[in-house]
Write a protein that holds these residues in place. Structure first.
Motif, PDB file in Angstrom:
ATOM      1  N   HIS A 105      44.701  38.977  49.378  1.00  0.00           N
ATOM      2  CA  HIS A 105      43.532  38.975  48.561  1.00  0.00           C
ATOM      3  C   HIS A 105      43.733  39.341  47.337  1.00  0.00           C
ATOM      4  O   HIS A 105      44.644  39.854  46.817  1.00  0.00           O
ATOM      5  CB  HIS A 105      42.548  39.717  49.546  1.00  0.00           C
ATOM      6  N   ARG A 106      42.570  39.061  46.619  1.00  0.00           N
ATOM      7  CA  ARG A 106      42.726  39.665  45.109  1.00  0.00           C
ATOM      8  C   ARG A 106      41.204  39.402  44.687  1.00  0.00           C
ATOM      9  O   ARG A 106      40.466  38.779  45.259  1.00  0.00           O
ATOM     10  CB  ARG A 106      43.558  39.068  44.300  1.00  0.00           C
ATOM     11  N   PHE A 107      40.869  40.004  43.392  1.00  0.00           N
ATOM     12  CA  PHE A 107      39.408  40.018  42.960  1.00  0.00           C
ATOM     13  C   PHE A 107      39.741  39.240  41.517  1.00  0.00           C
ATOM     14  O   PHE A 107      40.736  39.499  40.643  1.00  0.00           O
ATOM     15  CB  PHE A 107      38.839  41.339  42.675  1.00  0.00           C
ATOM     16  N   LYS A 139      50.774  47.593  38.362  1.00  0.00           N
ATOM     17  CA  LYS A 139      51.835  46.607  39.125  1.00  0.00           C
ATOM     18  C   LYS A 139      53.014  47.823  39.521  1.00  0.00           C
ATOM     19  O   LYS A 139      53.445  47.696  40.509  1.00  0.00           O
ATOM     20  CB  LYS A 139      52.242  45.696  38.225  1.00  0.00           C
ATOM     21  N   THR A 140      53.526  48.483  38.468  1.00  0.00           N
ATOM     22  CA  THR A 140      54.449  49.263  38.835  1.00  0.00           C
ATOM     23  C   THR A 140      54.163  50.581  39.709  1.00  0.00           C
ATOM     24  O   THR A 140      54.841  50.704  40.577  1.00  0.00           O
ATOM     25  CB  THR A 140      55.105  49.918  37.508  1.00  0.00           C
ATOM     26  N   MET A 141      53.168  51.112  39.556  1.00  0.00           N
ATOM     27  CA  MET A 141      52.702  52.052  40.423  1.00  0.00           C
ATOM     28  C   MET A 141      52.306  51.664  42.095  1.00  0.00           C
ATOM     29  O   MET A 141      52.835  52.201  42.950  1.00  0.00           O
ATOM     30  CB  MET A 141      51.133  52.777  40.080  1.00  0.00           C
ATOM     31  N   ARG A 142      52.039  50.016  42.136  1.00  0.00           N
ATOM     32  CA  ARG A 142      51.963  49.625  43.383  1.00  0.00           C
ATOM     33  C   ARG A 142      53.146  49.611  43.940  1.00  0.00           C
ATOM     34  O   ARG A 142      53.567  49.864  45.160  1.00  0.00           O
ATOM     35  CB  ARG A 142      51.234  48.153  43.251  1.00  0.00           C
ATOM     36  N   ARG A 143      54.360  48.933  43.095  1.00  0.00           N
ATOM     37  CA  ARG A 143      55.483  48.852  43.723  1.00  0.00           C
ATOM     38  C   ARG A 143      56.102  50.211  44.134  1.00  0.00           C
ATOM     39  O   ARG A 143      56.823  50.223  45.213  1.00  0.00           O
ATOM     40  CB  ARG A 143      56.450  48.204  42.724  1.00  0.00           C
ATOM     41  N   SER A 184      45.345  51.686  35.326  1.00  0.00           N
ATOM     42  CA  SER A 184      44.930  50.308  34.748  1.00  0.00           C
ATOM     43  C   SER A 184      45.990  49.363  34.680  1.00  0.00           C
ATOM     44  O   SER A 184      47.083  49.997  34.720  1.00  0.00           O
ATOM     45  CB  SER A 184      44.045  50.432  33.362  1.00  0.00           C
ATOM     46  N   SER A 185      45.906  48.038  34.411  1.00  0.00           N
ATOM     47  CA  SER A 185      46.923  47.063  34.462  1.00  0.00           C
ATOM     48  C   SER A 185      47.501  47.351  33.185  1.00  0.00           C
ATOM     49  O   SER A 185      46.585  47.912  32.118  1.00  0.00           O
ATOM     50  CB  SER A 185      46.020  45.730  34.618  1.00  0.00           C
ATOM     51  N   PRO A 186      48.428  46.567  32.811  1.00  0.00           N
ATOM     52  CA  PRO A 186      48.980  46.785  31.493  1.00  0.00           C
ATOM     53  C   PRO A 186      48.120  46.670  30.181  1.00  0.00           C
ATOM     54  O   PRO A 186      48.309  47.117  29.134  1.00  0.00           O
ATOM     55  CB  PRO A 186      50.041  45.821  31.448  1.00  0.00           C
ATOM     56  N   HIS A 187      47.430  45.359  30.456  1.00  0.00           N
ATOM     57  CA  HIS A 187      46.496  45.338  29.182  1.00  0.00           C
ATOM     58  C   HIS A 187      45.050  45.663  29.639  1.00  0.00           C
ATOM     59  O   HIS A 187      44.117  45.073  28.828  1.00  0.00           O
ATOM     60  CB  HIS A 187      46.434  43.762  28.939  1.00  0.00           C
ATOM     61  N   HIS A 188      44.948  46.601  30.447  1.00  0.00           N
ATOM     62  CA  HIS A 188      43.764  47.149  30.962  1.00  0.00           C
ATOM     63  C   HIS A 188      42.546  46.046  31.155  1.00  0.00           C
ATOM     64  O   HIS A 188      41.464  46.366  31.075  1.00  0.00           O
ATOM     65  CB  HIS A 188      43.089  47.901  29.544  1.00  0.00           C
ATOM     66  N   ALA A 189      43.141  45.052  31.781  1.00  0.00           N
ATOM     67  CA  ALA A 189      42.100  43.991  32.239  1.00  0.00           C
ATOM     68  C   ALA A 189      41.479  44.446  33.437  1.00  0.00           C
ATOM     69  O   ALA A 189      40.267  44.074  33.835  1.00  0.00           O
ATOM     70  CB  ALA A 189      42.969  42.576  32.621  1.00  0.00           C
ATOM     71  N   ILE A 190      42.094  45.353  34.275  1.00  0.00           N
ATOM     72  CA  ILE A 190      41.427  45.865  35.292  1.00  0.00           C
ATOM     73  C   ILE A 190      41.648  47.525  35.470  1.00  0.00           C
ATOM     74  O   ILE A 190      42.820  47.834  35.300  1.00  0.00           O
ATOM     75  CB  ILE A 190      41.779  45.262  36.875  1.00  0.00           C
ATOM     76  N   ALA A 212      45.134  41.192  40.573  1.00  0.00           N
ATOM     77  CA  ALA A 212      46.441  41.072  40.577  1.00  0.00           C
ATOM     78  C   ALA A 212      47.006  39.523  40.455  1.00  0.00           C
ATOM     79  O   ALA A 212      46.336  38.610  40.652  1.00  0.00           O
ATOM     80  CB  ALA A 212      47.035  41.583  42.257  1.00  0.00           C
ATOM     81  N   ASP A 213      48.361  39.500  40.010  1.00  0.00           N
ATOM     82  CA  ASP A 213      48.891  38.193  39.645  1.00  0.00           C
ATOM     83  C   ASP A 213      48.808  37.156  40.867  1.00  0.00           C
ATOM     84  O   ASP A 213      48.444  36.089  40.839  1.00  0.00           O
ATOM     85  CB  ASP A 213      50.305  38.128  38.989  1.00  0.00           C
TER      86      ASP A 213
END
Length: 176
Positions: A155-157, A42-46, A79-85, A111-112
């Motif tokens: 969009h999102r997955f 999320k941070t890298m995307r921002r 990866s996401s903070p909790h490695h969900a993706i 993504a949220d």
């Protein structure tokens, strides 16, 4: 992440300006630029959005050969903070086409909220099941299924299943 520093200075931004625009602390930007910490997806995307560069270009090397071989153990991973993706880039940085391998854990989302970016995407499910949300449409994909869409549409997955979903995403042009 000297690449973040390069992009930031090319745009004439200070650490504070980048941090403010990306809604993160100046300390985090400083630590990321010095490779002291690994930021979340999320941070890298921002950061990529503020710098107006494709996300994975922040990981790219300088020179590009006419043929690029990316060994599995040398892929860039985020990866996401909790490695969900988790995404790993299987294409070279700076190419006109970005190819990512994604792994989405059961009950997780990429993504949220739905996100848009100026590209086209094609996703193919390698194993498991993947739900692709594009605008108000929802598409359930199983192993071997694919879906192509305009990434300008939010969009999102999602993985509504009980096993991990592994998939490949091709994005052109590369975006954040």
């Amino acid at each position: 992440m000297t690449r973040i520093r390069e992009c930031r200075t090319l745009r004439g931004l200070t650490v504070r300006e980048l941090a403010d625009r990306a809604s993160v602390s100046t300390g985090l930007i400083s630590q990321v630029e010095r490779d002291v910490t690994d930021p979340s997806l999320k941070t890298m995307r921002r950061i990529a959005e503020v710098l107006e560069v494709p996300l994975f270009s922040l990981f790219q090397d300088g020179e590009h050969d006419t043929v690029a071989v990316i060994r599995r153990e040398n892929r860039y991973r985020i990866s996401s903070p909790h490695h969900a993706i988790t995404y790993t880039r299987v294409s070279p940085g700076g190419a006109k086409l970005e190819v990512l391998e994604g792994l989405l854990e059961p009950g997780s989302v990429s993504a949220d909220t739905l996100r848009a970016h100026p590209s086209g995407e094609c996703v193919v499910v390698l194993s498991g099941r993947l739900t692709v949300e594009v605008g108000d449409q929802v598409h359930e994909l199983k192993t071997g299924d694919s879906c192509h869409f305009d990434s300008n549409i939010p969009h999102r997955f999602r993985n509504d299943g009980r096993t991990s979903a592994r998939f490949m995403v091709s994005v052109t042009p590369p975006s954040y």
